[in-house]
Design an enzyme around this catalytic site. Sequence first.
Site, PDB file in Angstrom:
ATOM      1  CE  LYS A 122      11.823  77.477  96.462  1.00  0.00           C
ATOM      2  NZ  LYS A 122      12.033  76.090  96.086  1.00  0.00           N
ATOM      3  CG  ASP A 137      15.840  76.551  82.139  1.00  0.00           C
ATOM      4  OD1 ASP A 137      15.318  77.249  83.024  1.00  0.00           O
ATOM      5  OD2 ASP A 137      16.983  76.080  82.222  1.00  0.00           O
ATOM      6  CD  GLN A 139      14.304  72.269  83.731  1.00  0.00           C
ATOM      7  OE1 GLN A 139      15.205  73.093  83.563  1.00  0.00           O
ATOM      8  NE2 GLN A 139      13.977  71.812  84.915  1.00  0.00           N
ATOM      9  CG  HIS A 192      18.715  81.188  83.209  1.00  0.00           C
ATOM     10  ND1 HIS A 192      18.749  80.078  82.416  1.00  0.00           N
ATOM     11  CD2 HIS A 192      18.652  80.745  84.502  1.00  0.00           C
ATOM     12  CE1 HIS A 192      18.728  78.996  83.183  1.00  0.00           C
ATOM     13  NE2 HIS A 192      18.660  79.368  84.444  1.00  0.00           N
ATOM     14  CG  HIS A 234      17.500  80.345  88.174  1.00  0.00           C
ATOM     15  ND1 HIS A 234      18.489  79.636  87.567  1.00  0.00           N
ATOM     16  CD2 HIS A 234      18.085  81.058  89.158  1.00  0.00           C
ATOM     17  CE1 HIS A 234      19.650  79.906  88.168  1.00  0.00           C
ATOM     18  NE2 HIS A 234      19.429  80.764  89.143  1.00  0.00           N
ATOM     19  CB  CYS A 269      21.739  78.190  85.332  1.00  0.00           C
ATOM     20  SG  CYS A 269      20.504  77.088  85.985  1.00  0.00           S
ATOM     21  NE  ARG A 297      18.622  68.172  86.621  1.00  0.00           N
ATOM     22  CZ  ARG A 297      17.748  69.061  87.084  1.00  0.00           C
ATOM     23  NH1 ARG A 297      16.857  68.680  87.975  1.00  0.00           N
ATOM     24  NH2 ARG A 297      17.771  70.307  86.669  1.00  0.00           N
TER      25      ARG A 297
END
Length: 658
Positions: free
Chosen positions: A477, A393, A391, A395, A523, A344, A373
């Site tokens: 969400k 992922d 991911q 945005h 997200h 992000c 992580r």
Amino acid sequence: MLDLQDGATGADAAMAIGPGLARAALAITVNGEQRDLDRPLDDGAEIGIITERSDEALELLRHDTAHVLAAAILDLYPGTKIAIGPPIEHGFYYDFQFPEGVVLNDGDFAAIEAKMQEHVKADEHFEREDVSVETALERFRAEEQPYKVELIEDLVKNAPADAPVETVSLYTNGPFTDLCRGPHGPGTKRIGAFKLQSIAGAYWRGDSDRQQLVRIYGTAFFKKKELTAHLERLELARQRDHRKLGRELGLYHFSEAAPGSAFWTPSGTRIFNELVALSREMGDDRGYTEVKTPQLFDASLWKTSGHWDKYRDDMFLTSTGDAGTAADEHRGVEANMAFKPMNCPGHYELFRQTRWSWRDMPVRFSEPGLLHRNELSGALHGLMRVRQFCQDDAHLFVMEDQIQDEVTGCLEFAKATYDLFGFDAADFTYELSTRPENRLGSDEMWDRAEGDLRTALENNDLPYVVHEGDGAFYGPKIDIQFRDSLGRSWQLGTVQIDYQAPERFDLVYTGADNSDHRPVVLHRALLGSYERFIGILLEHTGGELPFWLQPAHVALLTVSDRHADAAHAIAKELKQAGLRVVVDGRTETVGRKIRETELSKVPLMAVIGDQEAEGHTLTLRHHGGREEPASPVADVAATLGAAVQDRTALGTPEPAAD
Ligand SMILES: [Zn+2]
Ligand SMILES: [Zn+2]
């Protein structure tokens, strides 16, 4: 409304409703609180009857079984100190300190189970007594049960000043009495089937400075066939463990050289790359643009995002220092950089570098970025919990009035993606999480955002459940849960509205009015991490991945060396149609090659002998044994190539015309 005599019990209440219910009753709820059947009721209480079919029933039964286990252990190993024995998900355990010299292993289970069975057969009633703290302490001191004594002393010590603990409850079944809050079922005979499963060490109170105890795990059901089904499911889960399958299929491995990060073999990398390609291709069709942002960011970015304060322990930090070496940390140089745990902030930073107009909106950035992580080593678990991952992922930077359309689009994208894996729509649950107590922004804003999410779900005809108050403080969400073939639930996708990030990063676009406006950030991930998704998919399918995702689609097995050239020529033709082909040209028997190919789960194989070489044909044999009629190589290439291209399952063949 039941009219009962004074002193009537839960059992009386059940009987008043009907004798069938009285037989089925295990316990009752009184104003929502669970109680034994034989406790007197209060006037005007709202009661419910717990039967085998109730949600709470198994927990109750397993708690009963934990007591029966402790009873059997004391029969067989007098002098054992008993600690605690609660029900847990899928079963129960009890912690014991065995007398000096007694070492238990699972070979002892049969004898313990037999003893437990005696207690079950005897249908011992669970008798509750409420006794004074002194009486209970005296009793457990006399029985030399120090853990029970400590539990009671702590109950007294930790009680709030305005509600001191003066009595405790004891439950007795047969010869065994335990300190226990209850409730319990009426008697041990309700335990239809049970099994002891494993032994582990556990510290008293989870404190490694205290006594190490022996924990015995088990499970129990009302019916034998339920226990059998449960054990079969466990066995299937063991066989399908993705760590085992990954090794057997040669997809990836883990090594002490990089704890928590997978080493992907060529086959595993194929699968991984196919998934990334899928996200890329489908995103392309839906107006996403792929970006690449750095791995290592300056601390200032993490301070802006809030990660530096809240998430620091979970990130891998480093320092450029003066010399910029890893040794800096030891010399006391403070970390000033961190590896990204999520994409992000990088995307916000990228968004800020362009002057966007309302005509550009929405802007959809996707990035299969490498993330790190710092998971504790004890929490690592195959591909499911890793330190390095990636991911699907994205945005989305949207204007307020675009939220609904964009979320609708995300959910369509999700559904279209899941369909390609052959997942059943009935196995998905969509969860809408709404405004929490502590939150950012006005009620009108939340009304609108939650309304947009609902409409997006309805636009896609998706039934959903609402989790009131479970949203993040920065926005509501939708989470997408998938139930796999073993009945386990996994979160795959998420779409989150974020009103905070645009503020923190001062994100703007120029509106039609020529002034600056804040976008809203969405997200969005659909598969979650590719690593974890592959783990889930392997366990769900037992390693039989969808045809298009297979690392190899077809294996060609030569009969003898002189068929090698023909096999390679056929392989080349199939590859040109977009298929992944392996040629097994070893000097082994065909029978052995077939067996080994079967084990590798390659979905299709064909033997190349004289007939195939001369006629340029293939007789395809499916994994599992089914055979197709012989067909020209060109036809096979066209059909299979299309299946891979369109990511469709292999159809069942037309019945052969007679
Ligand atoms: Zn208990
Ligand atoms: Zn994000």
